[in-house]
Design an enzyme around this catalytic site. Structure first.
Site, short mmCIF file in Angstrom:
data_model
loop_
_atom_site.label_atom_id
_atom_site.label_comp_id
_atom_site.label_asym_id
_atom_site.label_seq_id
_atom_site.Cartn_x
_atom_site.Cartn_y
_atom_site.Cartn_z
N SER A 11 38.23 34.30 27.32
CA SER A 11 38.03 33.64 26.32
C SER A 11 37.68 32.09 26.56
O SER A 11 38.40 31.67 27.69
CB SER A 11 39.33 33.78 25.49
OG SER A 11 39.19 32.71 24.36
N TYR A 32 48.42 33.36 25.40
CA TYR A 32 47.30 33.89 25.33
C TYR A 32 46.17 33.15 26.10
O TYR A 32 45.50 33.44 27.04
CB TYR A 32 46.66 33.69 23.99
CG TYR A 32 45.14 34.42 23.72
CD1 TYR A 32 45.00 35.90 23.89
CD2 TYR A 32 44.21 33.54 23.46
CE1 TYR A 32 43.69 36.29 23.77
CE2 TYR A 32 42.88 33.83 23.38
CZ TYR A 32 42.72 35.33 23.42
OH TYR A 32 41.39 35.81 23.35
#
Length: 263
Positions: A150, A166
């Protein structure tokens, strides 16, 4: 004789395993690989979701099947790898896509949530990659591993995002990709990562509802969010012989957000 571009991107005869493949980005990857000619094994936790996803792929003329497995559990991952090899033969392409997110202020972030993300988003990628490499890719001197990271793994977020675990896990995926690409290149295995920006999905639903599509899109130079087509080309590039000389790399597919933020 030098192959043509369509020949380089052709995945006919290849088997691809896509984790977290029953919806969202995982299903987009499955469509891309299947449309290029690969046979697809999908996995996620819920059989019902997998049945619907496989029916959608089959309706599009793609050879697809499924195995329900929890990518946070080592025993499930090893069973998944073995059953895929038994049912499909050698695995040529692995897309490590299963993952989770968690939002909380760093000072109050639950340790159990931190552990959950590191287990699923990083440890699971390692276990399945190692298992399939030892049983299929290394003996055959061929493999394509695509890790879904990501742009959150490229740096921090605005304070209101509060996704420390995350971001950390996706940063680990990027360096896992670099290190594994270096180590397994001698076996003919390429390892690369895709770093999506903001794509509407079940995982991002809360952020989309809180901030709104227009606000999120305004941060991208292209002034739009990702859609159901935007990851397909990168996935097939990394999976095919068109990308056979690329390894240990990551590519942001984010409408330019990481350029603006300096990722």
């Amino acid at each position: 004789m030098t192959r043509t571009v369509p020949q380089l991107f052709d995945l006919t005869g290849k088997v691809a395993l896509v984790t977290g493949g029953s919806r969202g980005l995982g299903l987009q990857f499955a469509h891309a690989l299947g449309e290029a000619g690969a046979r697809i094994m999908l996995t996620s936790r819920k059989a019902g979701d997998l049945e619907e996803a496989v029916a959608e792929l089959q309706a599009a003329g793609i050879d697809a099947r499924w195995i329900a497995a929890d990518a946070s559990k080592e025993e499930d991952l090893r069973r998944l790898g073995d059953e895929t090899l038994q049912r499909m033969g050698d695995v040529h392409i692995l897309v490590n896509n299963a993952g989770a997110a968690w939002g909380a202020p760093a000072e109050d972030h639950p340790v159990e949530a931190w552990d959950k993300l590191m287990n699923l988003n990083v440890r699971g990628y390692f276990i399945l990659s190692q298992h399939l490499a030892k049983k299929s890719m290394i003996p055959n001197r061929y493999g394509r591993i695509i890790n879904i990271a990501s742009i959150a793994g490229l740096g921090g977020n605005p304070p209101e995002m509060q996704t420390l675990a995350y971001n950390t896990s996706k940063g680990a995926v990027i360096n896992f990709t670099r290190a594994l690409g270096c180590e397994w290149g001698r076996y003919g295995i390429t390892v690369n990562a895709i770093c999506p920006g903001f794509f509407p999905s079940k995982m991002t639903k809360g952020t989309l509802e809180r901030l709104g599509e227009d606000e999120l899109a305004s941060h991208a130079p292209l002034r739009r969010l990702g859609d159901d087509e935007d990851l397909k080309g990168t996935c097939v590039l990394f999976a095919s012989d068109a990308g056979k000389h690329i390894t240990g790399q990551w590519l942001a597919v984010d409408g330019g957000v990481s350029v603006v933020t300096g990722g």
